[in-house]
Design a protein around this motif. Sequence first.
Motif, PDB file in Angstrom:
ATOM      1  N   VAL A  62      50.455  70.258  37.173  1.00  0.00           N
ATOM      2  CA  VAL A  62      51.250  69.258  38.058  1.00  0.00           C
ATOM      3  C   VAL A  62      50.745  69.980  39.538  1.00  0.00           C
ATOM      4  CG1 VAL A  62      53.333  69.283  39.068  1.00  0.00           C
ATOM      5  CG2 VAL A  62      53.122  69.182  36.552  1.00  0.00           C
ATOM      6  N   ASP A  63      50.628  71.201  39.853  1.00  0.00           N
ATOM      7  CA  ASP A  63      50.120  71.777  41.273  1.00  0.00           C
ATOM      8  C   ASP A  63      48.846  70.989  41.370  1.00  0.00           C
ATOM      9  OD1 ASP A  63      52.509  73.038  41.797  1.00  0.00           O
ATOM     10  OD2 ASP A  63      51.750  74.875  41.027  1.00  0.00           O
ATOM     11  N   GLU A  64      47.834  71.108  40.487  1.00  0.00           N
ATOM     12  CA  GLU A  64      46.383  70.368  40.541  1.00  0.00           C
ATOM     13  C   GLU A  64      46.448  68.981  40.943  1.00  0.00           C
ATOM     14  OE1 GLU A  64      43.986  73.796  38.232  1.00  0.00           O
ATOM     15  OE2 GLU A  64      44.821  72.116  37.070  1.00  0.00           O
ATOM     16  N   LEU A  68      45.120  67.180  44.297  1.00  0.00           N
ATOM     17  CA  LEU A  68      44.191  65.806  44.301  1.00  0.00           C
ATOM     18  C   LEU A  68      44.791  64.905  44.749  1.00  0.00           C
ATOM     19  CD1 LEU A  68      42.766  66.024  40.584  1.00  0.00           C
ATOM     20  CD2 LEU A  68      41.286  66.494  42.752  1.00  0.00           C
ATOM     21  N   PHE A  69      46.080  64.409  44.650  1.00  0.00           N
ATOM     22  CA  PHE A  69      46.731  63.147  45.118  1.00  0.00           C
ATOM     23  C   PHE A  69      46.654  63.402  46.842  1.00  0.00           C
ATOM     24  CE2 PHE A  69      48.810  62.557  41.149  1.00  0.00           C
ATOM     25  CZ  PHE A  69      48.497  61.301  40.852  1.00  0.00           C
ATOM     26  N   LEU A  85      43.673  54.923  42.034  1.00  0.00           N
ATOM     27  CA  LEU A  85      42.992  55.251  41.028  1.00  0.00           C
ATOM     28  C   LEU A  85      43.389  56.493  40.220  1.00  0.00           C
ATOM     29  CD1 LEU A  85      40.517  54.861  39.017  1.00  0.00           C
ATOM     30  CD2 LEU A  85      38.956  55.949  40.996  1.00  0.00           C
ATOM     31  N   LEU A  86      43.748  57.550  40.933  1.00  0.00           N
ATOM     32  CA  LEU A  86      44.235  58.930  40.337  1.00  0.00           C
ATOM     33  C   LEU A  86      45.598  58.463  39.593  1.00  0.00           C
ATOM     34  CD1 LEU A  86      43.280  61.659  42.978  1.00  0.00           C
ATOM     35  CD2 LEU A  86      42.068  61.174  40.785  1.00  0.00           C
ATOM     36  N   LEU A  87      46.572  57.905  40.135  1.00  0.00           N
ATOM     37  CA  LEU A  87      47.698  57.350  39.537  1.00  0.00           C
ATOM     38  C   LEU A  87      47.594  56.831  38.222  1.00  0.00           C
ATOM     39  CD1 LEU A  87      50.783  57.868  39.906  1.00  0.00           C
ATOM     40  CD2 LEU A  87      50.883  55.838  41.246  1.00  0.00           C
ATOM     41  N   LEU A  88      46.468  55.660  38.017  1.00  0.00           N
ATOM     42  CA  LEU A  88      46.325  55.103  37.179  1.00  0.00           C
ATOM     43  C   LEU A  88      45.977  55.934  35.764  1.00  0.00           C
ATOM     44  CD1 LEU A  88      45.527  51.724  36.037  1.00  0.00           C
ATOM     45  CD2 LEU A  88      43.383  53.018  36.000  1.00  0.00           C
ATOM     46  N   MET A  89      44.814  56.835  36.351  1.00  0.00           N
ATOM     47  CA  MET A  89      44.221  58.036  35.324  1.00  0.00           C
ATOM     48  C   MET A  89      45.188  58.663  34.645  1.00  0.00           C
ATOM     49  SD  MET A  89      40.709  58.539  37.470  1.00  0.00           S
ATOM     50  CE  MET A  89      39.647  59.281  35.980  1.00  0.00           C
ATOM     51  N   THR A  90      46.030  59.032  35.315  1.00  0.00           N
ATOM     52  CA  THR A  90      47.271  60.342  35.164  1.00  0.00           C
ATOM     53  C   THR A  90      48.399  59.826  34.387  1.00  0.00           C
ATOM     54  OG1 THR A  90      47.942  60.326  37.250  1.00  0.00           O
ATOM     55  CG2 THR A  90      46.400  62.123  36.702  1.00  0.00           C
ATOM     56  N   ASN A 171      32.579  59.901  38.056  1.00  0.00           N
ATOM     57  CA  ASN A 171      32.617  61.448  37.970  1.00  0.00           C
ATOM     58  C   ASN A 171      32.431  62.262  39.115  1.00  0.00           C
ATOM     59  OD1 ASN A 171      33.778  62.290  35.367  1.00  0.00           O
ATOM     60  ND2 ASN A 171      31.595  61.154  34.576  1.00  0.00           N
ATOM     61  N   LYS A 172      31.333  61.639  39.912  1.00  0.00           N
ATOM     62  CA  LYS A 172      30.975  62.142  41.292  1.00  0.00           C
ATOM     63  C   LYS A 172      32.103  62.115  42.323  1.00  0.00           C
ATOM     64  CE  LYS A 172      27.474  61.637  45.045  1.00  0.00           C
ATOM     65  NZ  LYS A 172      26.464  60.790  45.587  1.00  0.00           N
ATOM     66  N   PHE A 173      32.797  60.906  42.224  1.00  0.00           N
ATOM     67  CA  PHE A 173      33.772  61.050  43.210  1.00  0.00           C
ATOM     68  C   PHE A 173      35.025  62.079  42.842  1.00  0.00           C
ATOM     69  CE2 PHE A 173      38.389  59.213  42.380  1.00  0.00           C
ATOM     70  CZ  PHE A 173      38.846  59.289  43.645  1.00  0.00           C
ATOM     71  N   ILE A 174      35.301  62.198  41.419  1.00  0.00           N
ATOM     72  CA  ILE A 174      36.184  63.155  40.883  1.00  0.00           C
ATOM     73  C   ILE A 174      35.814  64.471  41.453  1.00  0.00           C
ATOM     74  CG2 ILE A 174      37.103  64.120  39.147  1.00  0.00           C
ATOM     75  CD1 ILE A 174      36.993  61.567  37.603  1.00  0.00           C
ATOM     76  N   LYS A 175      34.529  64.926  41.348  1.00  0.00           N
ATOM     77  CA  LYS A 175      34.069  66.154  41.885  1.00  0.00           C
ATOM     78  C   LYS A 175      34.095  66.484  43.332  1.00  0.00           C
ATOM     79  CE  LYS A 175      30.956  66.848  37.817  1.00  0.00           C
ATOM     80  NZ  LYS A 175      31.839  67.970  37.307  1.00  0.00           N
ATOM     81  N   GLU A 176      33.930  65.326  44.169  1.00  0.00           N
ATOM     82  CA  GLU A 176      34.205  65.400  45.547  1.00  0.00           C
ATOM     83  C   GLU A 176      35.437  65.464  45.963  1.00  0.00           C
ATOM     84  OE1 GLU A 176      32.655  61.486  46.624  1.00  0.00           O
ATOM     85  OE2 GLU A 176      30.416  62.399  46.578  1.00  0.00           O
ATOM     86  N   LEU A 177      36.508  65.160  45.141  1.00  0.00           N
ATOM     87  CA  LEU A 177      37.672  65.136  45.468  1.00  0.00           C
ATOM     88  C   LEU A 177      38.300  66.497  45.205  1.00  0.00           C
ATOM     89  CD1 LEU A 177      39.658  62.990  46.656  1.00  0.00           C
ATOM     90  CD2 LEU A 177      40.467  62.300  44.593  1.00  0.00           C
ATOM     91  N   CYS A 178      37.907  66.993  44.007  1.00  0.00           N
ATOM     92  CA  CYS A 178      38.201  68.483  43.625  1.00  0.00           C
ATOM     93  C   CYS A 178      37.645  69.323  44.750  1.00  0.00           C
ATOM     94  CB  CYS A 178      37.674  68.617  42.224  1.00  0.00           C
ATOM     95  SG  CYS A 178      38.655  67.878  41.058  1.00  0.00           S
ATOM     96  N   LYS A 179      36.638  69.146  45.430  1.00  0.00           N
ATOM     97  CA  LYS A 179      35.991  70.259  45.954  1.00  0.00           C
ATOM     98  C   LYS A 179      37.080  70.009  47.514  1.00  0.00           C
ATOM     99  CE  LYS A 179      31.817  71.280  48.811  1.00  0.00           C
ATOM    100  NZ  LYS A 179      30.548  70.881  49.081  1.00  0.00           N
ATOM    101  N   LYS A 180      37.534  68.787  47.916  1.00  0.00           N
ATOM    102  CA  LYS A 180      38.343  68.876  48.760  1.00  0.00           C
ATOM    103  C   LYS A 180      39.648  69.268  48.798  1.00  0.00           C
ATOM    104  CE  LYS A 180      36.499  64.190  50.620  1.00  0.00           C
ATOM    105  NZ  LYS A 180      36.110  64.539  51.986  1.00  0.00           N
ATOM    106  N   ALA A 181      40.013  69.110  47.460  1.00  0.00           N
ATOM    107  CA  ALA A 181      41.567  69.848  47.186  1.00  0.00           C
ATOM    108  C   ALA A 181      41.232  71.220  46.558  1.00  0.00           C
ATOM    109  CB  ALA A 181      42.137  69.008  45.819  1.00  0.00           C
ATOM    110  N   GLU A 182      39.948  71.963  46.744  1.00  0.00           N
ATOM    111  CA  GLU A 182      39.856  73.310  46.481  1.00  0.00           C
ATOM    112  C   GLU A 182      40.111  73.522  44.995  1.00  0.00           C
ATOM    113  OE1 GLU A 182      41.700  75.662  49.510  1.00  0.00           O
ATOM    114  OE2 GLU A 182      40.135  74.885  50.931  1.00  0.00           O
ATOM    115  N   ILE A 183      39.869  72.891  44.029  1.00  0.00           N
ATOM    116  CA  ILE A 183      40.162  72.992  42.758  1.00  0.00           C
ATOM    117  C   ILE A 183      38.763  73.590  42.069  1.00  0.00           C
ATOM    118  CG2 ILE A 183      40.741  71.865  40.409  1.00  0.00           C
ATOM    119  CD1 ILE A 183      42.533  70.103  41.766  1.00  0.00           C
TER     120      ILE A 183
END
Length: 243
Positions: A62-64, A68-69, A85-90, A171-183
């Motif tokens: 949930v924290d992760e 991301l959101f 997009l993230l809300l739809l996926m989760t 998947n590139k977008f997800i990785k970029e977002l994870c980097k911003k979110a420090e995951i």
Amino acid sequence: MFTRQFLKKEYNATKNTLFKNIVYLKNFFELLYGLGMIQHNPMKNYPNPYYECRIIDRSLSVDECQQLFQAALQADPFVRKYFTLLLLMTTTALRNREIIQLTYEQIDFDRNVIFVDKGQKTTAQVVYMPDSLDDELKRYLQHDAYEKWRKSGRHEVFFKNNRPLTKQSLNKFIKELCKKAEIQKNVTARSFRHTAAYLMQSNGIDITIIKLQLRHKQLSTTLRYLPPVDATKLLNDTSPDFV
């Protein structure tokens, strides 16, 4: 013992299959016990003589999800396309190709469902949308940015850099977002299908409903998407609403 003999005799099951099925049964009965549906777990002390294989938990916590959101809103605070997009996926547990090929015409706001008939391994079925996703999709699809995209002759719901999403760009977008979110963990689009199952489980949703949302034919497949949990937590889960 009977289960092992049956799988061996009738299906010539491998040790890997036997090991996994014992693990799945143990988790399933522990879930039933934690929900108070049975008085004890009959599989609790059942021996599993087969070799240990690593069960990978691909779900996000949930924290992760919250991280991301927040990163998605910071990256796109006005159109909120990435957040939607993230809300739809989760929440819907759509597969990669189903997300990429999702069109405006597949969304039924009257029934709060998405009609799924495109994508790999896809047969015509529906997935249900929570109210939060319904609201976000309505707002996003009415935004000028999407209207401009649609008037250009495109039907896909999501796009990036004026092009439809591909598996690689998603998947590139997800990785970029994870980097911003420090995951730090390796997160792919597939991780969100596991995350949707985990979040439903964490909120006490019946496993048969999770199976329907993920559109699995076998319950054993759904169990592979659910990380082992202390089922008694499901009765007292006070996790914050991340959407």
